[in-house]
Design a protein around this motif. Structure first.
Motif, PDB file in Angstrom:
ATOM      1  N   GLU A   1      -4.154  16.489 -48.894  1.00 15.80           N
ATOM      2  CA  GLU A   1      -3.433  15.806 -49.971  1.00 15.80           C
ATOM      3  C   GLU A   1      -2.897  14.451 -49.526  1.00 15.80           C
ATOM      4  O   GLU A   1      -2.660  13.562 -50.351  1.00 15.80           O
ATOM      5  N   ARG A   2      -2.717  14.267 -48.220  1.00 20.11           N
ATOM      6  CA  ARG A   2      -2.173  13.019 -47.692  1.00 20.11           C
ATOM      7  C   ARG A   2      -3.244  11.954 -47.454  1.00 20.11           C
ATOM      8  O   ARG A   2      -2.914  10.798 -47.183  1.00 20.11           O
ATOM      9  N   ALA A   3      -4.502  12.342 -47.496  1.00 20.52           N
ATOM     10  CA  ALA A   3      -5.578  11.434 -47.094  1.00 20.52           C
ATOM     11  C   ALA A   3      -5.644  10.206 -48.003  1.00 20.52           C
ATOM     12  O   ALA A   3      -5.743  10.323 -49.219  1.00 20.52           O
ATOM     13  N   ARG A   4      -5.632   9.033 -47.394  1.00 21.72           N
ATOM     14  CA  ARG A   4      -5.825   7.780 -48.126  1.00 21.72           C
ATOM     15  C   ARG A   4      -7.284   7.349 -48.093  1.00 21.72           C
ATOM     16  O   ARG A   4      -7.714   6.533 -48.906  1.00 21.72           O
ATOM     17  N   LEU A   5      -8.018   7.856 -47.119  1.00 19.04           N
ATOM     18  CA  LEU A   5      -9.440   7.560 -46.967  1.00 19.04           C
ATOM     19  C   LEU A   5     -10.141   8.861 -46.634  1.00 19.04           C
ATOM     20  O   LEU A   5      -9.640   9.659 -45.832  1.00 19.04           O
ATOM     21  N   VAL A   6     -11.296   9.099 -47.266  1.00 18.91           N
ATOM     22  CA  VAL A   6     -12.075  10.316 -47.035  1.00 18.91           C
ATOM     23  C   VAL A   6     -13.472   9.911 -46.585  1.00 18.91           C
ATOM     24  O   VAL A   6     -14.146   9.127 -47.259  1.00 18.91           O
ATOM     25  N   HIS A   7     -13.878  10.417 -45.437  1.00 20.03           N
ATOM     26  CA  HIS A   7     -15.247  10.227 -44.954  1.00 20.03           C
ATOM     27  C   HIS A   7     -16.086  11.413 -45.411  1.00 20.03           C
ATOM     28  O   HIS A   7     -15.692  12.578 -45.208  1.00 20.03           O
ATOM     29  N   TRP A   8     -17.239  11.121 -45.987  1.00 15.00           N
ATOM     30  CA  TRP A   8     -18.109  12.172 -46.496  1.00 15.00           C
ATOM     31  C   TRP A   8     -19.460  12.149 -45.795  1.00 15.00           C
ATOM     32  O   TRP A   8     -20.102  11.091 -45.685  1.00 15.00           O
ATOM     33  N   SER A   9     -19.899  13.298 -45.310  1.00 16.07           N
ATOM     34  CA  SER A   9     -21.277  13.509 -44.874  1.00 16.07           C
ATOM     35  C   SER A   9     -21.512  15.001 -44.827  1.00 16.07           C
ATOM     36  O   SER A   9     -20.564  15.786 -44.722  1.00 16.07           O
ATOM     37  N   ALA A  10     -22.763  15.401 -44.937  1.00 16.83           N
ATOM     38  CA  ALA A  10     -23.116  16.812 -44.778  1.00 16.83           C
ATOM     39  C   ALA A  10     -23.407  17.054 -43.302  1.00 16.83           C
ATOM     40  O   ALA A  10     -24.211  16.329 -42.704  1.00 16.83           O
ATOM     41  N   PRO A  11     -22.755  18.054 -42.693  1.00 14.29           N
ATOM     42  CA  PRO A  11     -22.912  18.224 -41.250  1.00 14.29           C
ATOM     43  C   PRO A  11     -24.214  18.877 -40.816  1.00 14.29           C
ATOM     44  O   PRO A  11     -24.580  18.805 -39.643  1.00 14.29           O
ATOM     45  N   GLY A  12     -24.928  19.503 -41.741  1.00  9.55           N
ATOM     46  CA  GLY A  12     -26.066  20.323 -41.372  1.00  9.55           C
ATOM     47  C   GLY A  12     -25.650  21.784 -41.309  1.00  9.55           C
ATOM     48  O   GLY A  12     -24.467  22.120 -41.392  1.00  9.55           O
ATOM     49  N   ALA A  13     -26.629  22.646 -41.158  1.00  9.33           N
ATOM     50  CA  ALA A  13     -26.361  24.088 -41.217  1.00  9.33           C
ATOM     51  C   ALA A  13     -26.020  24.702 -39.870  1.00  9.33           C
ATOM     52  O   ALA A  13     -25.618  25.861 -39.796  1.00  9.33           O
ATOM     53  N   VAL A  14     -26.171  23.948 -38.774  1.00  6.24           N
ATOM     54  CA  VAL A  14     -25.901  24.487 -37.439  1.00  6.24           C
ATOM     55  C   VAL A  14     -24.426  24.296 -37.115  1.00  6.24           C
ATOM     56  O   VAL A  14     -23.928  23.169 -37.145  1.00  6.24           O
ATOM     57  N   PRO A  15     -23.698  25.371 -36.828  1.00  7.54           N
ATOM     58  CA  PRO A  15     -22.267  25.235 -36.521  1.00  7.54           C
ATOM     59  C   PRO A  15     -22.036  24.337 -35.306  1.00  7.54           C
ATOM     60  O   PRO A  15     -22.825  24.321 -34.360  1.00  7.54           O
TER      61      PRO A  15
ATOM     62  N   ASP B   1     -12.110  13.425 -42.522  1.00  8.93           N
ATOM     63  CA  ASP B   1     -13.563  13.449 -42.421  1.00  8.93           C
ATOM     64  C   ASP B   1     -14.060  14.837 -42.813  1.00  8.93           C
ATOM     65  O   ASP B   1     -13.855  15.816 -42.088  1.00  8.93           O
ATOM     66  N   VAL B   2     -14.699  14.918 -43.977  1.00  9.93           N
ATOM     67  CA  VAL B   2     -15.151  16.208 -44.497  1.00  9.93           C
ATOM     68  C   VAL B   2     -16.278  16.781 -43.630  1.00  9.93           C
ATOM     69  O   VAL B   2     -16.334  17.986 -43.373  1.00  9.93           O
ATOM     70  N   GLY B   3     -17.173  15.926 -43.166  1.00 10.02           N
ATOM     71  CA  GLY B   3     -18.250  16.393 -42.297  1.00 10.02           C
ATOM     72  C   GLY B   3     -17.715  17.028 -41.026  1.00 10.02           C
ATOM     73  O   GLY B   3     -18.224  18.057 -40.569  1.00 10.02           O
ATOM     74  N   HIS B   4     -16.675  16.422 -40.442  1.00 12.99           N
ATOM     75  CA  HIS B   4     -16.059  16.996 -39.246  1.00 12.99           C
ATOM     76  C   HIS B   4     -15.356  18.305 -39.576  1.00 12.99           C
ATOM     77  O   HIS B   4     -15.469  19.284 -38.829  1.00 12.99           O
ATOM     78  N   LEU B   5     -14.627  18.329 -40.681  1.00  6.23           N
ATOM     79  CA  LEU B   5     -13.914  19.548 -41.072  1.00  6.23           C
ATOM     80  C   LEU B   5     -14.890  20.713 -41.206  1.00  6.23           C
ATOM     81  O   LEU B   5     -14.643  21.815 -40.708  1.00  6.23           O
ATOM     82  N   LEU B   6     -16.020  20.460 -41.867  1.00  5.85           N
ATOM     83  CA  LEU B   6     -16.995  21.525 -42.092  1.00  5.85           C
ATOM     84  C   LEU B   6     -17.791  21.839 -40.829  1.00  5.85           C
ATOM     85  O   LEU B   6     -17.964  23.008 -40.468  1.00  5.85           O
ATOM     86  N   GLY B   7     -18.287  20.815 -40.162  1.00  5.55           N
ATOM     87  CA  GLY B   7     -19.161  21.027 -39.011  1.00  5.55           C
ATOM     88  C   GLY B   7     -18.449  21.654 -37.834  1.00  5.55           C
ATOM     89  O   GLY B   7     -19.054  22.434 -37.080  1.00  5.55           O
ATOM     90  N   TYR B   8     -17.163  21.314 -37.649  1.00  3.12           N
ATOM     91  CA  TYR B   8     -16.420  21.828 -36.510  1.00  3.12           C
ATOM     92  C   TYR B   8     -15.481  22.970 -36.899  1.00  3.12           C
ATOM     93  O   TYR B   8     -14.607  23.348 -36.123  1.00  3.12           O
ATOM     94  N   ALA B   9     -15.680  23.515 -38.109  1.00  2.12           N
ATOM     95  CA  ALA B   9     -14.916  24.682 -38.585  1.00  2.12           C
ATOM     96  C   ALA B   9     -13.413  24.473 -38.410  1.00  2.12           C
ATOM     97  O   ALA B   9     -12.719  25.293 -37.810  1.00  2.12           O
ATOM     98  N   GLN B  10     -12.897  23.392 -38.980  1.00  2.00           N
ATOM     99  CA  GLN B  10     -11.481  23.048 -38.826  1.00  2.00           C
ATOM    100  C   GLN B  10     -10.652  23.727 -39.922  1.00  2.00           C
ATOM    101  O   GLN B  10     -10.145  23.093 -40.852  1.00  2.00           O
ATOM    102  N   GLY B  11     -10.521  25.033 -39.767  1.00  2.00           N
ATOM    103  CA  GLY B  11      -9.840  25.835 -40.773  1.00  2.00           C
ATOM    104  C   GLY B  11      -8.358  25.541 -40.886  1.00  2.00           C
ATOM    105  O   GLY B  11      -7.774  25.618 -41.974  1.00  2.00           O
ATOM    106  N   ARG B  12      -7.710  25.214 -39.765  1.00  2.00           N
ATOM    107  CA  ARG B  12      -6.282  24.887 -39.832  1.00  2.00           C
ATOM    108  C   ARG B  12      -6.056  23.628 -40.661  1.00  2.00           C
ATOM    109  O   ARG B  12      -5.082  23.552 -41.416  1.00  2.00           O
TER     110      ARG B  12
END
Length: 250
Positions: free
Chosen positions: A172-186, A153-164
């Motif tokens: 590279e392993r993802a078979r399904l990708v969820h896309w959304s823009a999380p907004g600018a608030v961390p 989930d790209v929105g979760h990765l960005l919104g929750y700062a999932q740097g690891r």
């Protein structure tokens, strides 16, 4: 690029949404987020005719599975949910990992869940990164050993700062990708259309597009059609940018 939309992009039943989406997307993600509501679906929600629509399907399992009763019990509830939509032959199922416990306990619950799930010859099971679990803490060896794939989930990765997660090999392993823009608030994910990415978020998203498997399915997890369609357009344009040769020094 294989594009998908959730089964709720306009007010109405799953059936009404599916009829609307047929011909607009290749695949629909069945949003079975709540156990009780899904098990209460009637033929008006899930009529037999849906199987004849020109759509492929995948299933998002409920987020309220009874993990407190154990992984096997949670899996049996999940299989009951799967049975409600089995006639649509979903080719993947997405599961939120359990939270609020040490990693060892979470692994034990997921291993018990996976054993019951796989024994039922259910579709491939993907774990989604969520707030509180980047998936990296579970370990690639554990995922492989239990036959668990990745829904990123790209929105979760960005919104929750999932740097690891970003620095790992899981994208590279993802078979399904969820896309959304999380907004600018961390610390949040507002499930906004993708044109709402900030400049920094867009840069990360482009980098991820270069890493995803060409076989991955890309679902715009935006729950209104105007936003989902705008996100699909953004993905098409961004994929073209991502596939272009990088300039020297870029």
């Amino acid at each position: 690029m294989k594009l998908a939309a959730p089964s709720f992009v306009l007010p109405g039943t799953v059936a009404e949404n599916a009829r609307f989406l047929a011909g607009r997307v290749e695949e629909v993600g069945l949003c079975c987020f709540e156990t009780e509501g899904t098990l209460a679906y009637t033929e008006a929600d899930l009529p037999p005719e849906l199987a004849s629509l020109p759509l492929r399907w995948h299933l998002h399992l409920p987020a309220d599975l009874p993990w407190a009763r154990g992984g096997s019990a949670a899996a049996r509830v999940a299989l009951a949910v799967l049975a409600r939509v089995a006639y649509l032959a979903p080719h993947l199922a997405v599961l939120h990992p359990p939270l609020g416990m040490p990693v060892r306990e979470a692994r034990a619950l997921l291993a018990a869940f996976a054993a019951v799930w796989h024994a039922a010859e259910a579709p491939p099971l993907l774990l989604e990164n969520i707030r509180g679990c980047e998936l990296t803490e579970l370990g690639c060896d554990f995922l492989d050993g239990e036959g668990l794939g990745v829904c990123l989930d790209v929105g979760h990765l960005l919104g929750y700062a999932q740097g690891r997660l970003l620095a790992s090999e899981l994208p590279e392993r993802a078979r399904l990708v969820h896309w959304s823009a999380p907004g600018a608030v961390p610390g949040e994910d507002r499930h906004l259309p993708l044109p709402a990415f900030t400049r920094a978020q867009r840069a990360v998203a482009l980098g991820l597009l270069r890493r995803f498997s060409p076989e991955a399915v890309h679902l715009a997890e935006v729950f209104h059609w105007e936003g989902a369609a705008a996100s699909h357009r953004w993905l098409g344009e961004a994929a073209a940018v991502a596939q272009a040769p990088l300039k020297e020094g870029a």
